[in-house]
Design a protein around this motif. Structure first.
Motif, mmCIF file in Angstrom:
data_model
loop_
_atom_site.group_PDB
_atom_site.id
_atom_site.type_symbol
_atom_site.label_atom_id
_atom_site.label_comp_id
_atom_site.label_asym_id
_atom_site.label_seq_id
_atom_site.Cartn_x
_atom_site.Cartn_y
_atom_site.Cartn_z
ATOM 1 N N GLY A 23 0.796 -1.217 0.000
ATOM 2 C CA GLY A 23 0.000 0.000 0.000
ATOM 3 C C GLY A 23 0.829 1.268 0.000
ATOM 4 N N ARG A 24 2.128 1.142 0.274
ATOM 5 C CA ARG A 24 3.019 2.313 0.247
ATOM 6 C C ARG A 24 4.325 1.992 -0.459
ATOM 7 N NH1 ARG A 24 6.918 5.369 2.974
ATOM 8 N NH2 ARG A 24 7.564 3.571 4.202
ATOM 9 N N LEU A 25 4.936 0.861 -0.125
ATOM 10 C CA LEU A 25 6.177 0.421 -0.759
ATOM 11 C C LEU A 25 5.861 -0.542 -1.900
ATOM 12 C CD1 LEU A 25 8.410 -0.264 2.384
ATOM 13 C CD2 LEU A 25 8.416 1.749 0.918
ATOM 14 N N PHE A 26 6.625 -0.426 -2.971
ATOM 15 C CA PHE A 26 6.423 -1.267 -4.142
ATOM 16 C C PHE A 26 7.713 -2.015 -4.457
ATOM 17 C CE2 PHE A 26 2.772 1.344 -4.507
ATOM 18 C CZ PHE A 26 1.869 0.700 -5.334
ATOM 19 N N GLN A 27 7.552 -3.296 -4.836
ATOM 20 C CA GLN A 27 8.653 -4.141 -5.282
ATOM 21 C C GLN A 27 8.407 -4.484 -6.755
ATOM 22 O OE1 GLN A 27 10.718 -4.582 -2.717
ATOM 23 N NE2 GLN A 27 9.325 -4.057 -1.050
ATOM 24 N N PHE A 28 9.404 -4.220 -7.612
ATOM 25 C CA PHE A 28 9.285 -4.498 -9.038
ATOM 26 C C PHE A 28 10.345 -5.528 -9.425
ATOM 27 C CE2 PHE A 28 8.025 -0.024 -8.456
ATOM 28 C CZ PHE A 28 6.709 -0.090 -8.906
ATOM 29 N N ILE A 29 9.901 -6.627 -10.028
ATOM 30 C CA ILE A 29 10.811 -7.705 -10.433
ATOM 31 C C ILE A 29 10.445 -8.134 -11.850
ATOM 32 C CG2 ILE A 29 11.601 -10.050 -9.959
ATOM 33 C CD1 ILE A 29 11.054 -9.610 -7.043
ATOM 34 N N VAL A 30 11.472 -8.302 -12.693
ATOM 35 C CA VAL A 30 11.313 -8.833 -14.047
ATOM 36 C C VAL A 30 12.179 -10.087 -14.135
ATOM 37 C CG1 VAL A 30 11.515 -8.393 -16.507
ATOM 38 C CG2 VAL A 30 10.911 -6.521 -14.964
ATOM 39 N N PHE A 31 11.558 -11.209 -14.468
ATOM 40 C CA PHE A 31 12.251 -12.504 -14.513
ATOM 41 C C PHE A 31 12.279 -13.010 -15.946
ATOM 42 C CE2 PHE A 31 12.695 -17.059 -14.251
ATOM 43 C CZ PHE A 31 13.607 -17.237 -13.225
ATOM 44 N N GLN A 32 13.458 -13.482 -16.373
ATOM 45 C CA GLN A 32 13.621 -14.049 -17.717
ATOM 46 C C GLN A 32 14.161 -15.465 -17.577
ATOM 47 O OE1 GLN A 32 15.097 -11.613 -21.003
ATOM 48 N NE2 GLN A 32 16.551 -13.240 -21.519
ATOM 49 N N LEU A 33 13.374 -16.431 -18.016
ATOM 50 C CA LEU A 33 13.764 -17.840 -17.973
ATOM 51 C C LEU A 33 14.538 -18.174 -19.233
ATOM 52 C CD1 LEU A 33 13.371 -20.524 -16.310
ATOM 53 C CD2 LEU A 33 11.509 -21.032 -17.896
ATOM 54 N N ASN A 34 15.838 -18.451 -19.075
ATOM 55 C CA ASN A 34 16.707 -18.766 -20.201
ATOM 56 C C ASN A 34 16.942 -20.255 -20.384
ATOM 57 O OD1 ASN A 34 17.114 -15.978 -20.685
ATOM 58 N ND2 ASN A 34 18.708 -15.937 -19.113
ATOM 59 N N THR A 35 16.828 -21.026 -19.317
ATOM 60 C CA THR A 35 17.119 -22.450 -19.380
ATOM 61 C C THR A 35 16.225 -23.194 -18.402
ATOM 62 O OG1 THR A 35 18.832 -24.140 -19.085
ATOM 63 C CG2 THR A 35 18.975 -22.200 -17.700
ATOM 64 N N THR A 36 15.930 -24.444 -18.742
ATOM 65 C CA THR A 36 15.224 -25.335 -17.829
ATOM 66 C C THR A 36 16.124 -26.460 -17.327
ATOM 67 O OG1 THR A 36 14.427 -26.620 -19.733
ATOM 68 C CG2 THR A 36 12.994 -24.871 -18.897
ATOM 69 N N ASP A 37 17.397 -26.425 -17.709
ATOM 70 C CA ASP A 37 18.378 -27.391 -17.216
ATOM 71 C C ASP A 37 18.951 -26.844 -15.914
ATOM 72 O OD1 ASP A 37 20.155 -29.398 -16.839
ATOM 73 O OD2 ASP A 37 21.490 -28.856 -18.492
ATOM 74 N N LEU A 38 18.401 -27.283 -14.795
ATOM 75 C CA LEU A 38 18.716 -26.693 -13.496
ATOM 76 C C LEU A 38 19.481 -27.645 -12.583
ATOM 77 C CD1 LEU A 38 15.144 -25.222 -12.947
ATOM 78 C CD2 LEU A 38 17.119 -23.988 -13.823
ATOM 79 N N ARG A 39 19.928 -28.769 -13.071
ATOM 80 C CA ARG A 39 20.576 -29.751 -12.200
ATOM 81 C C ARG A 39 21.907 -29.246 -11.660
ATOM 82 N NH1 ARG A 39 18.519 -35.029 -12.602
ATOM 83 N NH2 ARG A 39 16.792 -35.213 -14.072
ATOM 84 N N GLY A 40 22.759 -28.716 -12.513
ATOM 85 C CA GLY A 40 24.076 -28.273 -12.074
ATOM 86 C C GLY A 40 24.154 -26.759 -11.964
ATOM 87 N N ASP A 41 25.297 -26.276 -11.442
ATOM 88 C CA ASP A 41 25.518 -24.841 -11.275
ATOM 89 C C ASP A 41 26.214 -24.206 -12.475
ATOM 90 O OD1 ASP A 41 24.386 -25.107 -8.819
ATOM 91 O OD2 ASP A 41 26.281 -25.146 -7.704
ATOM 92 N N ASP A 42 26.612 -25.008 -13.445
ATOM 93 C CA ASP A 42 27.319 -24.463 -14.597
ATOM 94 C C ASP A 42 26.343 -24.226 -15.747
ATOM 95 O OD1 ASP A 42 26.751 -27.094 -14.876
ATOM 96 O OD2 ASP A 42 28.600 -27.641 -15.916
ATOM 97 N N GLY A 43 26.838 -23.551 -16.785
ATOM 98 C CA GLY A 43 26.025 -23.311 -17.962
ATOM 99 C C GLY A 43 25.227 -22.014 -17.877
ATOM 100 N N ILE A 44 24.285 -21.870 -18.804
ATOM 101 C CA ILE A 44 23.437 -20.675 -18.878
ATOM 102 C C ILE A 44 22.531 -20.613 -17.652
ATOM 103 C CG2 ILE A 44 21.684 -19.479 -20.244
ATOM 104 C CD1 ILE A 44 24.416 -19.502 -21.521
ATOM 105 N N LYS A 45 22.357 -19.382 -17.158
ATOM 106 C CA LYS A 45 21.527 -19.174 -15.970
ATOM 107 C C LYS A 45 20.383 -18.224 -16.294
ATOM 108 C CE LYS A 45 25.585 -19.931 -13.133
ATOM 109 N NZ LYS A 45 26.404 -20.271 -14.334
#
Length: 412
Positions: A338-360
């Motif tokens: 009602g007074r403070l606003f949070q703005f977030i934009v999310f872009q999903l680049n990959t669905t391969d989420l098993r490891g920490d390497d690669g595109i994020k």
């Protein structure tokens, strides 16, 4: 004589009260009685107990009969008894960690970024902010109309001196103002506003299985997908980015651990061929439920997780396999108290989420943007000096400009 009788009666009453008080203190000082555990019934094979079941009434000296459990021929939900969890058909040996609308993640945004394999950029996307610089993308008499929307939510829509809930009214007022641009931007009419939809998304992170489930608030669906916010070069640069860890805290902390679940469940909340398949913007209300309230850091983590869940469920419907997406999926979110606003934009680049390497995946995040400083019914005085005047004070038009920019994204 009468006086003596009165004195005798008063003394006896005082003695009785003292005795009662003394006895009560003695009783309260005693130890609580230990409840004896029920004795185990010994079953001797080949020995039948003589009961009074055939006589249909109690008989001293005969044992109590044991009757079989009566089962109804019909299903009555009032007396339904579910089977044990290990006997359910969806029971699993390995747990699944569920993030729902009431999850209070200990590490907040850092934990959400690790779970979604994302990198965060602070601030508001400059590309979206440039949309509102043109006079054609602005509302006529914008400042006064936004102030009237704030006054309606804080003063005119309630009879209380300080309303407990006004964020929902303010959000709807601002959305109504933005919708007045539909005559000059026809693509706004290709959207649908939905409330209380259920989301379900499943993915694997390392060796653990995770799910996002529940109802998160309001959703704007559109016939057309949102354009990407990050370019191809920025997406390829995420491969060199190292995800921030919070060792020794486990990433599954504060998540609900369940053993009865469906392994592959991905649902956007809409069945069949939906006319508005693409998620445009999610709207979250902070503190709308008075019985449960998340801190600001955990509230932003909830926004990221549900943004990711909506994008992942849509990606599974379009592509199905775990891979890098040729056409990234972009979804926005707005959260407010009602007074403070949070703005977030999310872009999903990959669905391969098993490891920490690669595109994020990537996140734009603008935190704690104030729409105004104070909204007082009566002026605030301290030491006979006016500190805060009555009405709305400290209005910041740049916050509504960001709100309008997200609304016009994809329609300009």
């Amino acid at each position: 004589m009468v006086f003596l009788r009165i004195c005798v009666l008063t003394t006896t009453l005082i003695n009785r009260l003292q005795v009662r008080h003394f006895c009560r203190s003695q009783i309260s000082a005693r130890k609580a009685r230990t409840v004896s555990e029920p004795k185990e019934k010994v079953h001797i094979p080949g020995l039948e107990m003589v009961t009074y079941g055939e006589r249909m009434h109690y008989v001293p000296g005969l044992s109590k009969p044991v009757f079989p459990q009566w089962k109804r021929d019909y299903k009555d939900p009032q007396y339904f008894r579910p089977p044990p969890s290990h006997e359910m058909p969806l029971s699993r040996e390995t747990p699944c960690y569920v993030f729902n609308q009431r999850t209070n993640a200990l590490e907040g945004v850092r934990q959400a970024l690790w779970l979604t394999k994302s990198t965060a950029v602070t601030g508001f996307p400059p590309l979206l902010l440039s949309l509102t610089k043109s006079p054609a993308n602005q509302i006529p008499d914008q400042e006064n109309r936004v102030l009237n929307a704030i006054k309606h939510a804080r003063f005119w829509d309630t009879t209380e001196g300080r309303p407990a809930k006004y964020s929902k009214t303010l959000l709807f007022n601002l959305l109504h103002l933005c919708a007045t641009l539909q005559s000059s931007h026809p693509l706004i009419g290709r959207r649908m506003f939905t409330e209380k939809y259920s989301l379900a998304a499943t993915w694997k992170r390392g060796e653990n299985l995770f799910q996002v489930r529940g109802q998160n608030g309001f959703i704007f669906n559109s016939m057309d997908p949102l354009p990407r916010v990050f370019g191809k070069e920025q997406v390829s640069d995420t491969a060199d980015h190292a995800l921030e860890t919070f060792y020794p805290i486990s990433p599954t902390v504060d998540l609900q651990e369940v053993y009865v679940y469906k392994e592959e469940v991905n649902c956007t909340g809409f069945r069949g061929q939906h006319y508005y398949p693409h998620t445009h913007t999610l709207y979250f209300l902070e503190g709308d439920d008075t019985r449960f309230k998340l801190p600001p850091e955990q509230f932003r983590a909830k926004m990221i997780m549900f943004l990711f869940g909506n994008a992942l469920a849509r990606a599974h419907m379009l592509y199905g396999t775990w891979r890098v997406l040729d056409h990234p999926i972009t979804i926005q979110a707005v959260g407010t108290n009602g007074r403070l606003f949070q703005f977030i934009v999310f872009q999903l680049n990959t669905t391969d989420l098993r490891g920490d390497d690669g595109i994020k995946n990537q996140v734009w995040m603008d935190e704690d943007a104030e729409l105004y400083d104070f909204a007082k019914v009566r002026p605030l005085f301290k030491k006979k000096q006016l500190k805060v005047p009555a009405g709305v004070a400290g209005y910041k038009p740049e916050t509504f400009t960001k709100f309008l920019a997200l609304y016009l994204h994809g329609a300009v």
